[in-house]
Design a protein around this motif. Structure first.
Motif, mmCIF file in Angstrom:
data_model
loop_
_atom_site.group_PDB
_atom_site.id
_atom_site.type_symbol
_atom_site.label_atom_id
_atom_site.label_comp_id
_atom_site.label_asym_id
_atom_site.label_seq_id
_atom_site.Cartn_x
_atom_site.Cartn_y
_atom_site.Cartn_z
ATOM 1 N N SER A 40 -43.598 -22.831 -16.103
ATOM 2 C CA SER A 40 -42.865 -21.907 -16.979
ATOM 3 C C SER A 40 -43.518 -20.532 -17.004
ATOM 4 C CB SER A 40 -42.788 -22.481 -18.399
ATOM 5 O OG SER A 40 -44.081 -22.757 -18.904
ATOM 6 N N TYR A 66 -40.697 -23.245 -9.220
ATOM 7 C CA TYR A 66 -40.517 -24.288 -10.233
ATOM 8 C C TYR A 66 -40.907 -25.660 -9.702
ATOM 9 C CZ TYR A 66 -37.907 -27.201 -13.631
ATOM 10 O OH TYR A 66 -37.535 -28.125 -14.567
ATOM 11 N N VAL A 329 -38.591 -24.456 -18.396
ATOM 12 C CA VAL A 329 -38.523 -23.577 -17.226
ATOM 13 C C VAL A 329 -37.075 -23.193 -16.939
ATOM 14 C CG1 VAL A 329 -39.160 -23.312 -14.804
ATOM 15 C CG2 VAL A 329 -40.542 -24.750 -16.293
#
Length: 426
Positions: A40, A66, A329
């Protein structure tokens, strides 16, 4: 659909998208392996970088970071017992101490790659149908998921269930610290202003896992043990890729954990930790040798890491189809999508303008997982050498990285003190 997918594949061959894919994958692995640096945080910091990039290249960069950052945490979880993935750290570090760290990283890499790729396939073909499941959940279902998560603690605590339940109660008490959600009244803050925002998860986890392990290691050094390896540990040579004999028993677990990860991912706010623990618990309960879990089980590593990365694709399903982020995220990535003029919804997939971009991003996400697996297996033999570094050198480095990681969450020295306190508790 297939026409738009073909246009998306053509976009994927553009140089800026390829560069974004490679840079995001390798950069995400490095960030994920650093204690305290999360996916994140990486995605949030990279959103301004995407301003000057095309929509497909910018979002490709974010999605690649990610998924690879989630995997990157497993490397140091196995080698140093850091909290990249707590479920993985339990079995991965046990194998590292036995001199089998190379195999631990290899299994986690293969499992992460498969889990992420399966979630990308789900995102590509069944996103609209699966996204409807998230809409069926009300506060009652979320409450029951919370209760289910607490009951898992008891079964994960080994032979002493009471210790596990007491630990869960302690966690609930710590979670009560801060301002009450309904009345905004401070709870258990004792006049300390910083406690009003609660105990931050990352500094607490770094203390419980990384710092406590350093303390154990210092104790070992005093007894004459110089590395994390046990005295009877085997050498670190061999191949990180699991043999067919080793991989065959993992197939049912990987398949099961992929499904669990995708389903958990589409639930708003659930995240990878819940997915990995549910999969780990399910694998343990269905195993013929549950006593091996926590002591170096390859099945445990496969269950945790498969679900961990399967959650990433699952979290993108409600994000792209409904505009509802499935994880923290994904919530940050929602801002990146809006900046690029990509409004989530069913039209995002079918519109002739945005459809090719979305399919390009999904295909790039699938490729990022494959590239992540190839790169991870390529560096295994080098990174596993960390376990042979003398603890007199390694321990100060871990403390320094842990301190920086704890401070970086909110740029607060108070979080460093939280890390130290939880280190002693751990």
């Amino acid at each position: 659909m297939f026409n738009l997918m073909a246009q998306g594949a053509a976009m994927l061959s553009q140089p800026d998208v390829i560069i974004a894919l490679i840079a995001g994958t390798l950069g995400g692995m490095f960030i994920g392996a650093m204690p305290g640096l999360s996916a994140s945080m990486a995605v949030a910091l990279l959103i301004p970088v995407t301003f000057g990039m095309s929509g497909e290249a910018g979002i490709t960069l974010l999605t690649a970071v990610y998924t690879s950052a989630i995997y990157g945490g497993s490397i140091t979880a196995c080698l140093l017992h850091t909290p990249g993935s707590a479920a993985t750290a339990a079995d991965g570090f046990a194998l590292t101490k036995q001199g089998k760290g190379l195999k631990a990283i290899g299994v986690s890499t293969v499992a992460s790659m498969i889990g992420g790729t399966i979630s990308a396939i789900a995102l590509l073909f069944i996103a609209p149908a699966l996204s409807q499941v998230a809409l069926k959940f009300s506060s009652l279902e979320y409450f029951l998921i919370g209760v289910f998560g607490l009951t898992i603690i008891g079964s994960l605590a080994g032979d002493n269930m009471m210790k596990g339940l007491l630990s869960g109660c302690l966690g609930l008490m710590i979670g009560c610290i801060g301002l009450d959600i309904q009345s905004s009244a401070p709870r258990y803050c004792f006049g300390i202003l910083e406690l009003q925002s609660g105990i931050q998860l990352v500094p607490a986890m770094i203390g419980l896992f990384s710092l406590s392990q350093v303390m154990f290691s210092i104790e070992d050094v005093a007894k004459g043990k110089h590395t994390v390896l046990d005295e009877n540990a085997k050498n670190l040579t061999g191949s990180p890729v699991p043999t067919w004999k080793e991989f065959k028993p993992l197939i049912p677990t990987i398949a099961q954990s992929s499904i669990i990860g995708v389903l958990v991912g589409i639930l708003p706010g659930a995240g990878g930790d819940i997915g990995s623990w549910i999969s780990y618990n399910t694998a343990k309960n269905s195993s013929k040798h549950p006593e091996e879990f926590g002591h170096g089980s390859l099945v445990g590593i496969a269950a945790s890491e498969t679900a961990n990365n399967a959650v990433t694709g699952g979290a993108l399903i409600p994000l792209l189809t409904l505009g509802i982020p499935g994880s923290g995220v994904a919530a940050i990535m929602l801002g990146g999508l809006m900046i690029k003029g990509l409004t989530p919804g069913y039209k995002l997939f079918s519109d002739p303008t945005t459809g090719p971009i979305v399919y390009c991003i999904i295909l790039a996400f699938a490729l990022a997982n494959v590239l992540m697996g190839v790169a991870g297996l390529g560096i295994c033999k080098q990174v596993v050498k960390i376990s042979t570094i003398p603890m007199t050198i390694l321990a100060p480095m871990i403390v320094a990285l842990s301190t920086v990681g704890s401070y970086a969450v909110r740029q607060s020295i108070f979080d460093v003190w939280v890390m130290l306190v939880f280190g002693f508790i751990g």
